[in-house]
Design an enzyme around this catalytic site. Structure first.
Site, PDB file in Angstrom:
ATOM      1  N   ASP A 105       5.602   4.941   5.093  1.00  0.00           N
ATOM      2  CA  ASP A 105       4.217   5.240   4.736  1.00  0.00           C
ATOM      3  C   ASP A 105       3.898   6.725   4.582  1.00  0.00           C
ATOM      4  O   ASP A 105       2.802   7.183   4.926  1.00  0.00           O
ATOM      5  CB  ASP A 105       3.257   4.576   5.727  1.00  0.00           C
ATOM      6  CG  ASP A 105       3.096   3.096   5.415  1.00  0.00           C
ATOM      7  OD1 ASP A 105       3.148   2.746   4.211  1.00  0.00           O
ATOM      8  OD2 ASP A 105       2.946   2.292   6.345  1.00  0.00           O
ATOM      9  N   ASP A 165       2.847  -3.003  -0.127  1.00  0.00           N
ATOM     10  CA  ASP A 165       2.056  -1.821   0.221  1.00  0.00           C
ATOM     11  C   ASP A 165       2.728  -0.527  -0.247  1.00  0.00           C
ATOM     12  O   ASP A 165       2.079   0.481  -0.511  1.00  0.00           O
ATOM     13  CB  ASP A 165       1.844  -1.712   1.740  1.00  0.00           C
ATOM     14  CG  ASP A 165       1.631  -3.043   2.434  1.00  0.00           C
ATOM     15  OD1 ASP A 165       2.151  -4.058   1.946  1.00  0.00           O
ATOM     16  OD2 ASP A 165       0.985  -3.063   3.480  1.00  0.00           O
TER      17      ASP A 165
HETATM   18  N1  GLY Z   1      -0.070  -1.018   4.854  1.00  0.00           N
HETATM   19  C1  GLY Z   1      -0.408  -1.808   5.977  1.00  0.00           C
HETATM   20  C2  GLY Z   1      -1.624  -2.615   5.788  1.00  0.00           C
HETATM   21  O1  GLY Z   1      -2.166  -2.705   4.691  1.00  0.00           O
HETATM   22  O2  GLY Z   1      -2.060  -3.184   6.783  1.00  0.00           O
END
Ligand code: GLY
Length: 392
Positions: A105, A165
């Site tokens: 992330d 994501d």
């Molecule tokens: N990227 C983690 C979520 O959307 O919870």
């Protein structure tokens, strides 16, 4: 009830006055939180309406810094800039000392804090931290399968998977290629999105949340959910990550095939909106369900539509812009916080994670604010009120 573009057009759209008022409310909330959240960050989600201070950990702290930059751009107020700059120092420290970064992330964290600082102020510190984060993310690229591994130690069999994501982490790599002249970052990002589309997009245009790859052959293995209701259901936020992620990669790559993909994932999202236009946390649920909503999924989807309308033909652009304005009006009317006694968040009715029999998460931040819902809601308002140059 399945929504169509025609049914959506019967809803009122947000007008300029409504958008300006909503932005004022958001900035007022950020200002009230400023001293509390300069040397600390708000927790990922609120607890009974209120964020608590945390260190610079988890995948979510960049959203608050990004919101500070948006507030600074909207008001020109130095106080927001000063606070954001304090946080850029924290992000440099975080990546230097590898604090809670054993995951993909880096884009969520560093695009909105440090790339933003570089783009808005020329911050060399921001540029340095963001490039270090891009290198760190590139280290998660797996040639066998051509994807960025989402979680855990790289190359571990039990963690050999991507998640939808991640499409929002790719702009950090495209940006790194642009500023360094090194193609390698963008090559990894482009390979990742190609693999992701190949795996996570289903025939009915819904998406898997996560997808395992075969470590030996690099071939797609199987899809499972982490935060969706079922392995085969459509987690609302995952679908939104798909919408915005495809739009962002289109911005950098101009691959015409992404237009059709954008239409497919976005139209699925629109078809599954309930009758108040605030999505349930998973599209297994529809109008009348008592399950919680995820307002953040709507805010993310609106940002994706507003990015993509820049590249669509006039007719398509009009269609998605009009849809975005209706969804935005629903968010402003039903989810915008205006009462600081009730919450110190901006967008109510988000869901971080909702545990179910088939997923692997526990209830967390259910019917609460979350920092990314706040951020994407502000980004959507900014996009609608100005000719915004994005941080992504
Ligand atoms: N990227 C983690 C979520 O959307 O919870």
């Amino acid at each position: 009830m399945a929504q169509t573009f025609e049914s959506l057009m019967k809803y009122p759209k947000a007008d300029r006055e409504t958008l300006e008022k909503a932005m004022e409310d958001a900035v007022r909330i950020i200002r009230a939180d400023l001293s509390r959240f300069t040397n600390h960050f708000p927790s990922s989600n609120s607890f009974q309406g209120f964020y608590e201070p945390t260190e610079n950990v988890e995948w979510t702290t960049g959203f608050w810094t990004g919101s500070l930059w948006l507030a600074y751009e909207h008001t020109g107020d130095q106080a927001f800039k000063d606070a954001a700059q304090v946080q850029v120092d924290s992000f440099l420290d975080r990546i230097r000392n590898k604090i809670d970064v054993n995951h993909h992330d880096m884009g969520f964290l560093f695009s909105l804090s440090c790339v933003a600082a570089y783009k808005l102020t020329g911050s060399e510190k921001g540029k340095k931290a963001a490039l270090m984060a891009a290198d760190h993310l590139a280290g998660r690229y797996r040639e066998k399968g051509k994807f960025l591994q989402a979680w855990g130690n790289v190359g571990e069999a039990s963690e050999y998977r991507m998640i939808i994501d991640c499409l929002l982490n790719l702009p950090l790599l495209y940006w790194a290629s642009e500023v360094t002249g090194e193609d390698n970052y963008a090559r990894m990002a482009e390979n990742h999105i190609r693999t992701a589309i190949n795996c996570v997009l289903r025939e009915d245009d819904s998406t898997y949340h996560t997808y395992f790859m075969d470590m030996e052959t690099g071939e797609p293995a199987y899809g499972v959910t982490h935060q969706g209701n079922r392995n085969d259901s459509a987690w609302a936020r995952g679908q939104s990550w798909g919408i915005y992620g495809i739009a962002l990669s289109y911005h950098y790559l101009k691959d015409e095939s992404y237009i059709d993909l954008f239409v497919r994932v976005t139209d699925f999202f629109i078809r599954h909106l309930p009758n108040d236009l605030v999505p349930y946390w998973d599209f297994d649920f529809d109008t009348g369900s008592t399950e919680p909503r995820d307002s953040s999924a709507a805010a993310i989807a609106v940002c994706g539509m507003l990015e993509m309308v820049k590249y669509l033909d006039d007719q398509q652009a009009e269609k998605y812009k009009e849809a975005a304005l209706r969804i935005m009006n629903g968010l402003i009317g039903q989810c915008a916080n205006r009462d600081l006694e009730k919450s110190n968040g901006i967008l109510l009715h988000g869901t971080y994670a909702r545990g179910s029999r088939e997923n692997t998460c526990r209830d967390r931040g259910v019917d609460e604010c979350n920092t990314w819902g706040d951020y994407f809601y502000m980004e959507a308002l900014t996009r609608l009120l100005s000719d915004w140059k994005m941080y992504w």
